[in-house]
Design a protein around this motif. Structure first.
Motif, mmCIF file in Angstrom:
data_model
loop_
_atom_site.group_PDB
_atom_site.id
_atom_site.type_symbol
_atom_site.label_atom_id
_atom_site.label_comp_id
_atom_site.label_asym_id
_atom_site.label_seq_id
_atom_site.Cartn_x
_atom_site.Cartn_y
_atom_site.Cartn_z
ATOM 1 N N PHE A 44 48.393 36.063 43.585
ATOM 2 C CA PHE A 44 47.397 35.640 42.555
ATOM 3 C C PHE A 44 46.025 35.161 43.393
ATOM 4 C CE2 PHE A 44 51.342 34.455 40.689
ATOM 5 C CZ PHE A 44 51.300 35.035 39.237
ATOM 6 N N VAL A 57 44.665 39.107 36.388
ATOM 7 C CA VAL A 57 46.106 38.369 36.387
ATOM 8 C C VAL A 57 45.795 36.995 35.760
ATOM 9 C CG1 VAL A 57 46.826 39.742 38.135
ATOM 10 C CG2 VAL A 57 46.185 37.616 38.667
ATOM 11 N N GLN A 58 46.653 36.406 34.932
ATOM 12 C CA GLN A 58 46.784 35.180 34.469
ATOM 13 C C GLN A 58 48.489 34.709 34.552
ATOM 14 O OE1 GLN A 58 44.119 32.708 33.924
ATOM 15 N NE2 GLN A 58 46.166 31.783 33.961
ATOM 16 N N PRO A 59 48.736 33.677 35.347
ATOM 17 C CA PRO A 59 49.972 33.130 35.257
ATOM 18 C C PRO A 59 50.005 32.159 33.855
ATOM 19 C CG PRO A 59 48.838 32.264 37.047
ATOM 20 C CD PRO A 59 47.845 33.259 36.595
ATOM 21 N N ALA A 73 53.448 36.009 33.900
ATOM 22 C CA ALA A 73 52.013 36.332 34.339
ATOM 23 C C ALA A 73 51.651 37.583 33.359
ATOM 24 C CB ALA A 73 51.769 36.582 35.906
#
Length: 383
Positions: A44, A57-59, A73
């Motif tokens: 990330f 990206v996004q967790p 994610a």
């Protein structure tokens, strides 16, 4: 109404919760092989992961009754979407307790995040590139995972089906016992490749591979893998990242590089001793002593299984015996190193040529993995 709260990971504390969840879920589970904490953090981090130049990206973490009970994610791979003319949001690092509200909340969060970015389909587990882990285990849950692949319990498949996800594609892994000698059919084909095309093995130093020769290898892999599901070509910066991550793991004796009579790269088989037991002993932490367990498993371990990480053949040389030549070269080396078993990384079930090449080795098909898909219907998303 669900009492599951899904939060975007935005703080160091939340990222620590994201990473540590798997240790809680799989405590005392001897089949799960953890990710290294540093690898997850670096995934990330744009300074460490140059793939993020081509992807968002996004967790997320899921919280229930004050405890972290799930994670996921979301990924929008702009390069892959452009290559395949799709608007897909991918999911990865999916982990959850056996609670339908939790799995739905996590996947709905990814779908909603993707919809905000104009995506109309959710797929996964898939990473940014083919060097990331991909595919949810849907068979052979009794077999231990590996440092290059996901392991998950059987209830994950039940959740995906209940949530309306369909199969997009499956990957299969091939396991075979190293034969006492090179099978006659392999040797005949290898001899043909040598006589007709001058196929021969070359040895390169890690310095050469880290330099221009490594770029040549990945240029060939970009051609070889172009037709494969969801693939997007590697950039030079991505190649640098991959070499930084994986080259230290490579035993040059277990690397087969084939060139033709013109000195052109014809194929490569990158294999290594399976060091999953060292990763398990490290519990995903390099420090203070995790590096020792991993190094010992790599260099001095008694693990008798080899992991076939990458096998790529130049497109015009596919079906010409290059693979047989590489494994005719490797089989005696495996014997010398005490390797008794080999297992491939996931291979697409539709890649018949790739799968059929193992027939002379009496292979066993294991660990079916699935990429799931679902259309994003905004009215169905509950967050």
């Amino acid at each position: 109404m669900s009492n599951v709260l899904v939060k975007k990971v935005t703080t160091e504390k939340q990222m620590s919760d994201f990473i540590s969840l798997s240790r809680t879920l799989y405590k005392d589970n001897n089949l799960y092989v953890p990710d290294l904490d540093v690898e997850v953090r670096n995934f990330f981090n744009p300074k460490e992961n140059h793939d993020l130049a081509f992807a968002d990206v996004q967790p997320f973490i899921a919280i229930k009754d004050g405890k972290v009970v799930g994670r996921v994610a979301g990924i929008v791979s702009h390069k892959s979407n452009a290559t395949w003319n799709k608007n897909i949001v991918r999911f990865t690092f999916l982990e959850f307790i056996d609670d339908r509200d939790v799995s739905q909340a996590l996947l709905d969060a990814v779908a909603a995040w993707g919809a905000e970015k104009g995506m109309n389909e959710i797929q996964g587990p898939m990473g940014i590139t083919d060097f990331d882990k991909e595919g949810m285990l849907v068979e052979d849950f009794h077999l231990r995972g590996c440092f290059m692949e996901f392991w998950n319990p059987s209830y994950y498949k039940d959740h995906m089906e209940a949530l309306g996800f369909d199969k997009a594609t499956d990957w299969l892994q091939i396991r075979f016992k190293v034969p006492e000698e090179v099978p006659a059919r392999f040797q005949r084909v290898a001899d043909y490749a040598k006589q007709e095309f001058g196929i021969h093995m070359v040895r390169k130093s890690k310095k050469e591979i880290r330099g221009d020769y490594g770029k040549k290898v990945f240029s060939m892999l970009n051609q070889a893998f172009a037709p494969l599901y969801g693939f997007a070509p590697f950039s030079d910066k991505q190649v640098d990242d991959i070499l930084d991550r994986f080259l230290p793991l490579v035993d040059l004796d277990m690397l087969a590089i084939a060139e033709d009579d013109k000195g052109e790269l014809a194929g490569v088989a990158i294999t290594c001793r399976d060091f999953s037991d060292g990763i398990q002993r490290s519990r995903g932490k390099l420090f203070p002593f995790g590096w020792f367990h991993i190094l010992r498993a790599l260099k001095f371990g008694k693990q008798d299984k080899a992991q076939l990480m990458i096998i790529g053949i130049r497109p015009e040389m596919q079906g010409m015996g290059v693979n047989a030549a590489m494994f005719a070269h490797l089989i005696p080396i495996y014997h010398r190193l005490g390797i008794k078993w080999c297992e491939t990384n996931p291979q697409l079930e539709t890649n018949v040529r790739e799968l059929s090449q193992w027939k002379p080795l009496s292979p066993e098909t294991v660990k079916r993995r699935r990429c799931w898909r679902k259309e994003i219907e905004r009215s169905d998303i509950k967050i």
